[in-house]
Scaffold this motif. Structure first.
Motif, PDB file in Angstrom:
ATOM      1  N   ASN A 347       0.843  -1.196   0.000  1.00 51.19           N
ATOM      2  CA  ASN A 347       0.000   0.000   0.000  1.00 51.19           C
ATOM      3  C   ASN A 347       0.876   1.242   0.000  1.00 51.19           C
ATOM      4  OD1 ASN A 347      -2.580  -1.507   0.512  1.00 51.19           O
ATOM      5  ND2 ASN A 347      -1.559  -1.967   2.447  1.00 51.19           N
ATOM      6  N   SER A 348       0.279   2.358  -0.400  1.00 46.69           N
ATOM      7  CA  SER A 348       1.068   3.585  -0.519  1.00 46.69           C
ATOM      8  C   SER A 348       1.285   4.305   0.807  1.00 46.69           C
ATOM      9  CB  SER A 348       0.384   4.550  -1.494  1.00 46.69           C
ATOM     10  OG  SER A 348      -0.783   5.106  -0.919  1.00 46.69           O
ATOM     11  N   ASP A 349       0.335   4.170   1.755  1.00 44.30           N
ATOM     12  CA  ASP A 349       0.393   4.941   3.000  1.00 44.30           C
ATOM     13  C   ASP A 349       0.501   6.433   2.693  1.00 44.30           C
ATOM     14  OD1 ASP A 349       0.447   5.514   5.689  1.00 44.30           O
ATOM     15  OD2 ASP A 349       2.434   4.688   6.064  1.00 44.30           O
ATOM     16  N   ALA A 350      -0.201   6.878   1.652  1.00 43.81           N
ATOM     17  CA  ALA A 350      -0.080   8.262   1.201  1.00 43.81           C
ATOM     18  C   ALA A 350      -0.639   9.229   2.245  1.00 43.81           C
ATOM     19  CB  ALA A 350      -0.812   8.444  -0.125  1.00 43.81           C
ATOM     20  N   HIS A 351       0.143  10.250   2.548  1.00 43.71           N
ATOM     21  CA  HIS A 351      -0.259  11.304   3.474  1.00 43.71           C
ATOM     22  C   HIS A 351      -0.336  12.666   2.778  1.00 43.71           C
ATOM     23  CE1 HIS A 351       0.750   8.319   6.558  1.00 43.71           C
ATOM     24  NE2 HIS A 351       0.215   9.114   7.468  1.00 43.71           N
ATOM     25  N   SER A 352       0.775  13.071   2.166  1.00 47.49           N
ATOM     26  CA  SER A 352       0.838  14.400   1.561  1.00 47.49           C
ATOM     27  C   SER A 352       0.430  14.324   0.096  1.00 47.49           C
ATOM     28  CB  SER A 352       2.252  14.959   1.681  1.00 47.49           C
ATOM     29  OG  SER A 352       3.148  14.220   0.870  1.00 47.49           O
ATOM     30  N   GLU A 353       0.216  15.481  -0.494  1.00 49.32           N
ATOM     31  CA  GLU A 353      -0.191  15.537  -1.897  1.00 49.32           C
ATOM     32  C   GLU A 353       0.919  15.055  -2.822  1.00 49.32           C
ATOM     33  OE1 GLU A 353      -1.727  19.359  -2.848  1.00 49.32           O
ATOM     34  OE2 GLU A 353      -3.279  19.312  -1.303  1.00 49.32           O
ATOM     35  N   SER A 354       2.154  15.056  -2.342  1.00 52.55           N
ATOM     36  CA  SER A 354       3.260  14.553  -3.167  1.00 52.55           C
ATOM     37  C   SER A 354       3.379  13.031  -3.105  1.00 52.55           C
ATOM     38  CB  SER A 354       4.585  15.188  -2.714  1.00 52.55           C
ATOM     39  OG  SER A 354       4.869  14.857  -1.375  1.00 52.55           O
ATOM     40  N   ASP A 355       2.739  12.396  -2.136  1.00 51.32           N
ATOM     41  CA  ASP A 355       2.765  10.932  -2.056  1.00 51.32           C
ATOM     42  C   ASP A 355       1.875  10.358  -3.154  1.00 51.32           C
ATOM     43  OD1 ASP A 355       4.376  11.087   0.182  1.00 51.32           O
ATOM     44  OD2 ASP A 355       2.710  10.917   1.600  1.00 51.32           O
ATOM     45  N   VAL A 356       2.381   9.366  -3.858  1.00 46.69           N
ATOM     46  CA  VAL A 356       1.661   8.792  -4.989  1.00 46.69           C
ATOM     47  C   VAL A 356       0.688   7.726  -4.502  1.00 46.69           C
ATOM     48  CG1 VAL A 356       1.863   7.583  -7.196  1.00 46.69           C
ATOM     49  CG2 VAL A 356       3.596   9.269  -6.518  1.00 46.69           C
ATOM     50  N   VAL A 357      -0.594   7.978  -4.643  1.00 47.12           N
ATOM     51  CA  VAL A 357      -1.603   6.975  -4.332  1.00 47.12           C
ATOM     52  C   VAL A 357      -1.445   5.809  -5.321  1.00 47.12           C
ATOM     53  CG1 VAL A 357      -4.089   6.502  -4.241  1.00 47.12           C
ATOM     54  CG2 VAL A 357      -3.183   8.666  -3.352  1.00 47.12           C
ATOM     55  N   GLY A 358      -1.457   4.589  -4.813  1.00 41.06           N
ATOM     56  CA  GLY A 358      -1.267   3.427  -5.667  1.00 41.06           C
ATOM     57  C   GLY A 358       0.180   3.038  -5.878  1.00 41.06           C
ATOM     58  N   LEU A 359       1.123   3.631  -5.153  1.00 38.74           N
ATOM     59  CA  LEU A 359       2.530   3.236  -5.176  1.00 38.74           C
ATOM     60  C   LEU A 359       2.933   2.767  -3.784  1.00 38.74           C
ATOM     61  CD1 LEU A 359       5.403   2.945  -6.268  1.00 38.74           C
ATOM     62  CD2 LEU A 359       5.749   5.381  -5.797  1.00 38.74           C
ATOM     63  N   PRO A 360       2.886   1.430  -3.569  1.00 43.02           N
ATOM     64  CA  PRO A 360       2.408   0.392  -4.482  1.00 43.02           C
ATOM     65  C   PRO A 360       0.912   0.163  -4.328  1.00 43.02           C
ATOM     66  CG  PRO A 360       3.252  -0.639  -2.539  1.00 43.02           C
ATOM     67  CD  PRO A 360       3.448   0.845  -2.340  1.00 43.02           C
TER      68      PRO A 360
END
Length: 498
Positions: A347-360
């Motif tokens: 999983n991406s664990d995306a937090h900020s707008e620069s974090d890529v959703v779906g990576l991985p």
């Protein structure tokens, strides 16, 4: 009012300077109160303070809104030692004991400097609802305390008057428009402004669609508040699964597939395994899954301390590929070799707008694009991991002859005798210049290069007695800051033998 809190105190003992017992912040009865009133409590945490401190606030009848603001000092710690960090949350008079769902009203950790709750609305991370009279508790969590100690102040404001209209939840549906039995792509570790993320729920949903995902899971830290609004952003093209990132002091775990508004407690450590298993069982009882998250994350309290026997999956790949992920994959591989399979996910664990959703992302085989179907596929390990939706992969194993064992795919077992030949085929696309590795308990059994076209079909033969299972990795020969190459795709195993 001032309090001191040190390592000598129990987790539920409250003291003030001079040894007097803390009686709480008491407001006047509604009939005597003005339209708004604020009281301030100051105190101090010493190094080694208990994990949780409960500041009681006596709320009279007639209050329509409660607001809490807090602040604390941040002295420069000595080199190599953490500075001050203080978390905050809230329980209403229904209760604040471990696992008490009735009283939980919200959590924001250290991401916000306060919160507001009323009948119809609340700060993200908190649950709207009536302000019932009685003793509320503001929970303070000294995450880290510098050697100099931590001085804090909490301002509690009560506003009086009619409570206003109630909140009307808008949950996400449990099914989206799918393709029947198929492979579906998803990201099950994501954050919005409802915890420590920077995206709004709408922005996160848009990022998921742009990444080519079929589903996502909402996993805010220690709160289910986002689930009350996800229906505004789901749709026939995007399934949104409710969940929570349970953020303990001994590691984080994902609770996936929770009912809307269902909260899972986090107030325990690895030294209290029975408490962890209690909440693991609670998640399973409602049909959900437990996932050990980013097990080697280097931040304070983030690395996994509860072991792998009591979880349903392990997140072996979290965000852009790093040495932490390499270590997680190695641990997972060793578990497989020891005969203990915990399905892997990424999983991406995306937090900020620069974090890529779906990576991985995790690509799961499911009967339909529905919460229970996706969870069933994950639970069974019918899944592989990819750095993006551009990457395609298929792995299968088959036995001899047209009337032999039924072919098996990822997460399945090919039932053949120990001496029977086994043919393994891996198809990959969207991976130019990468290396394919077929891995067994003995290590890398076969490797092949992917040409510039990005597509390849790799074949390999073995026997069940020579390999109890086989899994695949696709790696790009490009180093990161902490690894010699970059993971592009990774599969759960196919098991070989009866």
């Amino acid at each position: 009012m001032c309090e001191r809190h040190g390592a000598h105190l129990s987790r539920r003992t409250f003291f003030v300077a001079g040894g007097a017992a803390l009686v709480g912040t008491v407001f006047p009865a509604a009939a005597e109160a003005e339209a708004e009133e604020t009281r301030t409590v100051t105190g101090r945490f010493e190094p080694g303070a208990p994990d949780w401190y409960y500041l009681p606030v006596t709320v009279p009848a007639g209050v329509r809104e409660i607001e809490v603001r807090y602040r604390y000092d941040r002295p420069q710690p000595p080199p190599g030692l953490p500075g001050n960090a203080l978390d905050i949350g809230c329980f209403d008079p229904s209760g604040h004991d471990l696992g008490d769902h009735r009283g939980f009203r919200g959590w924001s950790g250290g991401f916000r400097d306060g919160f507001v709750i009323n009948a119809g609305d609340a700060t993200p991370g908190y649950l709207p609802g009536p302000i019932e009279p009685g003793t509320w508790h503001v929970i303070l969590g000294p995450y880290t305390v510098a050697p100099q100690g931590m001085n804090y102040a909490v301002d509690v404001t009560l506003r009086y008057g009619p409570s206003g209209p109630p909140h009307i939840p808008v949950p996400a549906p449990e099914r989206a428009r799918g393709r029947g039995r198929a492979w579906y792509r998803g990201d099950c570790h994501l954050h919005t402004m409802h915890s420590d993320g920077h995206r709004t729920p709408g922005q996160l949903a848009a990022a998921a669609r742009a990444a080519g995902l079929d589903f996502v899971a909402s996993t805010e830290h220690n709160t289910p508040s986002a689930g009350l609004r996800w229906g505004e952003h789901a749709g026939p093209d995007l399934l949104i699964i409710d969940g929570e990132e349970v953020t303990t002091r001994s590691g984080h775990w994902l609770a996936l597939g929770l009912p809307v508004g269902h909260w899972i407690d986090w107030r325990y450590r690895a030294e209290e395994p029975d408490r962890f298993r209690r909440f693991r069982d609670e998640v399973r009882a409602v049909g959900g899954l437990t996932v050990a998250a980013h097990p080697y994350c280097p931040y304070v309290g983030c690395s996994w301390g509860f072991g792998y026997r009591d979880v349903d999956l392990v997140e072996v790949w979290n965000g852009p590929w790093t040495a932490d992920d390499e270590h997680a994959v190695r641990t997972w591989h060793d578990l497989l070799c020891a005969g203990h399979w915990v399905p892997a996910m990424g999983n991406s664990d995306a937090h900020s707008e620069s974090d890529v959703v779906g990576l991985p992302q995790t690509v799961v085989f499911a009967d339909d694009l529905a919460t229970r179907s996706i969870l069933a596929g994950l639970r069974a390990g019918r899944a592989w991991l990819a750095e993006s939706s551009r990457v395609g992969l298929a792995l299968r194993a088959s036995g001899p002859g047209a009337h032999g064992a039924r072919p098996a795919g990822i997460g399945q077992r090919l039932r053949v005798g120990p001496g029977a030949p086994v043919d393994v085929v891996l198809e990959v696309s969207g991976a130019p210049g990468c290396e394919v590795r077929l891995i067994t308990p003995g290590g890398v059994a076969h490797s092949a290069a992917v040409p510039a076209s990005g597509s390849a079909v790799v074949r390999w033969s073995t026997r069940a007695r020579e390999a109890a299972w086989v899994r695949a990795e696709v790696r790009r020969p490009v180093p990161t800051d902490t690894t010699p190459d970059t993971m592009v795709a990774l599969t759960n195993p196919i098991f070989l033998g009866v």
